[in-house]
Scaffold this motif. Structure first.
Motif, PDB file in Angstrom:
ATOM      1  N   GLU A  10      -1.588   5.029  -4.578  1.00 38.97           N
ATOM      2  CA  GLU A  10      -1.378   6.225  -3.775  1.00 38.97           C
ATOM      3  C   GLU A  10      -0.720   5.912  -2.434  1.00 38.97           C
ATOM      4  OE1 GLU A  10      -1.847   9.389  -4.776  1.00 38.97           O
ATOM      5  OE2 GLU A  10      -2.260   8.460  -6.729  1.00 38.97           O
ATOM      6  N   GLU A  11      -0.864   4.665  -1.984  1.00 36.35           N
ATOM      7  CA  GLU A  11      -0.303   4.290  -0.688  1.00 36.35           C
ATOM      8  C   GLU A  11       1.222   4.281  -0.700  1.00 36.35           C
ATOM      9  OE1 GLU A  11      -0.947   0.942   2.857  1.00 36.35           O
ATOM     10  OE2 GLU A  11      -1.959   0.691   0.926  1.00 36.35           O
ATOM     11  N   ILE A  12       1.837   4.176  -1.880  1.00 35.31           N
ATOM     12  CA  ILE A  12       3.297   4.195  -1.961  1.00 35.31           C
ATOM     13  C   ILE A  12       3.851   5.477  -1.347  1.00 35.31           C
ATOM     14  CG2 ILE A  12       5.287   4.102  -3.510  1.00 35.31           C
ATOM     15  CD1 ILE A  12       3.731   1.472  -3.282  1.00 35.31           C
ATOM     16  N   SER A  13       3.093   6.549  -1.396  1.00 33.34           N
ATOM     17  CA  SER A  13       3.541   7.827  -0.826  1.00 33.34           C
ATOM     18  C   SER A  13       3.671   7.779   0.691  1.00 33.34           C
ATOM     19  CB  SER A  13       2.566   8.949  -1.224  1.00 33.34           C
ATOM     20  OG  SER A  13       2.562   9.141  -2.617  1.00 33.34           O
ATOM     21  N   THR A  14       3.122   6.745   1.326  1.00 32.17           N
ATOM     22  CA  THR A  14       3.217   6.624   2.792  1.00 32.17           C
ATOM     23  C   THR A  14       4.439   5.824   3.231  1.00 32.17           C
ATOM     24  OG1 THR A  14       1.984   4.528   3.059  1.00 32.17           O
ATOM     25  CG2 THR A  14       0.692   6.572   2.822  1.00 32.17           C
ATOM     26  N   PHE A  15       5.249   5.362   2.297  1.00 25.57           N
ATOM     27  CA  PHE A  15       6.393   4.500   2.621  1.00 25.57           C
ATOM     28  C   PHE A  15       7.229   5.080   3.765  1.00 25.57           C
ATOM     29  CE2 PHE A  15      10.927   3.330   1.516  1.00 25.57           C
ATOM     30  CZ  PHE A  15      10.852   2.016   1.949  1.00 25.57           C
ATOM     31  N   LEU A  16       7.375   4.286   4.827  1.00 25.33           N
ATOM     32  CA  LEU A  16       8.168   4.592   6.017  1.00 25.33           C
ATOM     33  C   LEU A  16       7.600   5.721   6.897  1.00 25.33           C
ATOM     34  CD1 LEU A  16      11.853   4.258   4.729  1.00 25.33           C
ATOM     35  CD2 LEU A  16      10.450   2.550   5.893  1.00 25.33           C
ATOM     36  N   LYS A  17       6.420   6.204   6.584  1.00 21.53           N
ATOM     37  CA  LYS A  17       5.818   7.234   7.425  1.00 21.53           C
ATOM     38  C   LYS A  17       5.166   6.587   8.653  1.00 21.53           C
ATOM     39  CE  LYS A  17       4.976  10.685   3.820  1.00 21.53           C
ATOM     40  NZ  LYS A  17       3.950  11.495   3.101  1.00 21.53           N
ATOM     41  N   PRO A  18       4.982   7.345   9.743  1.00 17.76           N
ATOM     42  CA  PRO A  18       4.338   6.791  10.943  1.00 17.76           C
ATOM     43  C   PRO A  18       2.983   6.157  10.616  1.00 17.76           C
ATOM     44  CG  PRO A  18       5.282   8.929  11.431  1.00 17.76           C
ATOM     45  CD  PRO A  18       5.410   8.745   9.950  1.00 17.76           C
ATOM     46  N   HIS A  19       2.768   4.962  11.148  1.00 18.54           N
ATOM     47  CA  HIS A  19       1.525   4.206  11.010  1.00 18.54           C
ATOM     48  C   HIS A  19       1.288   3.649   9.607  1.00 18.54           C
ATOM     49  CE1 HIS A  19       0.705   5.803  14.952  1.00 18.54           C
ATOM     50  NE2 HIS A  19       0.686   7.049  14.479  1.00 18.54           N
ATOM     51  N   SER A  20       2.248   3.788   8.710  1.00 18.16           N
ATOM     52  CA  SER A  20       2.107   3.218   7.371  1.00 18.16           C
ATOM     53  C   SER A  20       2.229   1.703   7.428  1.00 18.16           C
ATOM     54  CB  SER A  20       3.166   3.781   6.431  1.00 18.16           C
ATOM     55  OG  SER A  20       3.139   3.107   5.172  1.00 18.16           O
ATOM     56  N   ARG A  21       1.497   1.041   6.543  1.00 16.31           N
ATOM     57  CA  ARG A  21       1.662  -0.410   6.405  1.00 16.31           C
ATOM     58  C   ARG A  21       2.959  -0.758   5.689  1.00 16.31           C
ATOM     59  NH1 ARG A  21      -3.502  -3.062   3.613  1.00 16.31           N
ATOM     60  NH2 ARG A  21      -2.955  -1.580   1.952  1.00 16.31           N
ATOM     61  N   LEU A  22       3.500   0.212   4.971  1.00 13.20           N
ATOM     62  CA  LEU A  22       4.659  -0.040   4.120  1.00 13.20           C
ATOM     63  C   LEU A  22       5.940   0.251   4.875  1.00 13.20           C
ATOM     64  CD1 LEU A  22       3.289   1.426   0.771  1.00 13.20           C
ATOM     65  CD2 LEU A  22       2.886  -0.818   1.820  1.00 13.20           C
ATOM     66  N   ASN A  23       6.349  -0.724   5.662  1.00 16.53           N
ATOM     67  CA  ASN A  23       7.561  -0.601   6.460  1.00 16.53           C
ATOM     68  C   ASN A  23       8.802  -0.899   5.619  1.00 16.53           C
ATOM     69  OD1 ASN A  23       5.969  -0.124   8.781  1.00 16.53           O
ATOM     70  ND2 ASN A  23       5.721  -2.319   9.105  1.00 16.53           N
ATOM     71  N   GLY A  24       9.961  -0.818   6.255  1.00 19.96           N
ATOM     72  CA  GLY A  24      11.208  -1.066   5.556  1.00 19.96           C
ATOM     73  C   GLY A  24      11.420  -2.509   5.171  1.00 19.96           C
ATOM     74  N   HIS A  25      10.614  -3.412   5.741  1.00 24.19           N
ATOM     75  CA  HIS A  25      10.651  -4.825   5.375  1.00 24.19           C
ATOM     76  C   HIS A  25       9.215  -5.327   5.259  1.00 24.19           C
ATOM     77  CE1 HIS A  25      14.667  -4.205   7.145  1.00 24.19           C
ATOM     78  NE2 HIS A  25      15.058  -5.112   6.271  1.00 24.19           N
ATOM     79  N   PRO A  26       8.942  -6.275   4.371  1.00 23.26           N
ATOM     80  CA  PRO A  26       7.559  -6.707   4.125  1.00 23.26           C
ATOM     81  C   PRO A  26       6.924  -7.361   5.347  1.00 23.26           C
ATOM     82  CG  PRO A  26       9.042  -7.473   2.388  1.00 23.26           C
ATOM     83  CD  PRO A  26       9.901  -6.968   3.497  1.00 23.26           C
ATOM     84  N   ASN A  27       5.637  -7.084   5.538  1.00 22.72           N
ATOM     85  CA  ASN A  27       4.896  -7.623   6.678  1.00 22.72           C
ATOM     86  C   ASN A  27       3.625  -8.293   6.165  1.00 22.72           C
ATOM     87  OD1 ASN A  27       3.231  -8.004   8.990  1.00 22.72           O
ATOM     88  ND2 ASN A  27       4.316  -6.346  10.053  1.00 22.72           N
ATOM     89  N   ARG A  28       3.559  -9.602   6.315  1.00 24.48           N
ATOM     90  CA  ARG A  28       2.413 -10.373   5.823  1.00 24.48           C
ATOM     91  C   ARG A  28       1.115  -9.959   6.497  1.00 24.48           C
ATOM     92  NH1 ARG A  28      -0.989 -14.566   6.223  1.00 24.48           N
ATOM     93  NH2 ARG A  28      -1.101 -16.061   4.489  1.00 24.48           N
ATOM     94  N   ASN A  29       1.185  -9.547   7.750  1.00 20.00           N
ATOM     95  CA  ASN A  29      -0.017  -9.206   8.496  1.00 20.00           C
ATOM     96  C   ASN A  29      -0.605  -7.859   8.092  1.00 20.00           C
ATOM     97  OD1 ASN A  29       0.113 -11.567  10.191  1.00 20.00           O
ATOM     98  ND2 ASN A  29       1.829 -10.593  11.247  1.00 20.00           N
ATOM     99  N   LYS A  30       0.138  -7.097   7.306  1.00 23.76           N
ATOM    100  CA  LYS A  30      -0.319  -5.759   6.944  1.00 23.76           C
ATOM    101  C   LYS A  30      -0.532  -5.550   5.455  1.00 23.76           C
ATOM    102  CE  LYS A  30       1.809  -3.427  10.920  1.00 23.76           C
ATOM    103  NZ  LYS A  30       2.725  -2.330  11.353  1.00 23.76           N
ATOM    104  N   VAL A  31       0.259  -6.196   4.620  1.00 24.12           N
ATOM    105  CA  VAL A  31       0.264  -5.875   3.191  1.00 24.12           C
ATOM    106  C   VAL A  31      -0.267  -7.054   2.375  1.00 24.12           C
ATOM    107  CG1 VAL A  31       1.651  -5.084   1.246  1.00 24.12           C
ATOM    108  CG2 VAL A  31       2.265  -4.386   3.576  1.00 24.12           C
TER     109      VAL A  31
END
Length: 273
Positions: A86-107
């Motif tokens: 369900e988290e895929i729906s947050t892609f690129l939204k404010p405060h989402s862990r799913l940014n435009g590039h991968p982040n080890r500290n979040k995902v």
């Protein structure tokens, strides 16, 4: 998973990726479609990883150096159980862990931050060397884009990997012949890639990077050449699976409109019917 199951999973990932790009109004859909089969084979057949223990010291390491294709990785990780689908729906939204590039500290499941091109392979060389120094048997796999191979840092890493005899390292080049705004041949044409890697002391294999059987065969542990790092030059199509996106440079980060989205989804659904 067997080959048919892997093909079905890759198609599911493409559909979810397409919907997320359409809903977010942004993404790098062309390169995501070209790399999806490779990601599917890695996470559902090849890599020794555990979504319940994503930092297991004995896990295999994977780096998506072409970090702009992050969404394809996120969807794959969600299908594998690292993150809630369900988290895929947050892609690129404010405060989402799913940014435009991968982040080890979040995902969970992301091994290192990527985005600036030419960083993933040097980091992977360090990981593979660390495993050798520790006497560990886990493998490191990294995927780069072919345009990304124009970065000099990659060639320094290629020299180092051969010097250290890192046969626990596999480089996969997503060779879709296109980069942002142009064809590889029209910018800095580094093709053909195999003889260059071989000249640096690597074991090299060319495959169809959108053919699941060829991918799985090339990634099998039996293909390791003692004392040599491996490079798989995976010939792919940008926008693979969607007729009007395939091999079209315009779809590096273009977003489909409503009609295009409907057509693309219909084609992907038809492919598994």
């Amino acid at each position: 998973m067997d080959i048919l199951e892997l093909k079905k999973m890759a198609n599911d990932i493409r559909q979810r990726d397409l919907r997320a790009v359409f809903e977010a109004g942004a993404g790098h859909i062309g390169g995501e479609m070209s790399v999806t089969d490779l990601l599917t084979a890695l996470y559902f057949r090849i890599l020794n990883v555990d979504p319940k223990n994503p930092t297991d010291p004995k896990r295999d390491r994977f780096i998506l150096s072409k970090g702009h294709a992050a969404l394809a990785l996120y969807v794959t990780l969600s299908k594998r159980g690292f993150i809630d689908p369900e988290e895929i729906s947050t892609f690129l939204k404010p405060h989402s862990r799913l940014n435009g590039h991968p982040n080890r500290n979040k995902v969970p499941g992301v091994e290192t931050n990527t985005g600036p091109l030419g960083h993933g392979l040097p980091i992977a060389v360090g990981m593979a060397k660390a495993a050798k120094l520790s006497g560990d048997t886990w493998r490191t796999v990294v995927i780069t884009g072919d345009g990304e191979m124009q970065e000099g840092s990659n060639w320094e890493a290629i020299m180092a990997a051969a010097q250290f005899g890192l046969d626990n390292l596999t480089l996969i080049i997503d060779h879709n012949r296109l980069q942002q705004g142009a064809r590889l041949a029209d910018t800095n044409n580094i093709a053909p890639l195999p003889p260059k890697l071989e000249a640096f002391g690597w074991a090299v294999e060319e495959i169809n990077g959108n053919d699941m059987e060829e991918i799985c065969a090339a990634l099998d542990a039996s293909k390791v050449v003692p004392g040599k790092p491996r490079c798989i030059v995976a010939h792919t199509n940008k926008g693979n699976g969607i007729s009007f996106m395939s091999d079209n440079v315009a779809w590096h980060h273009k977003v489909p409109d409503a009609d295009q989205y409907k057509q693309a989804m219909a084609e992907l659904e038809e492919a598994v019917s």
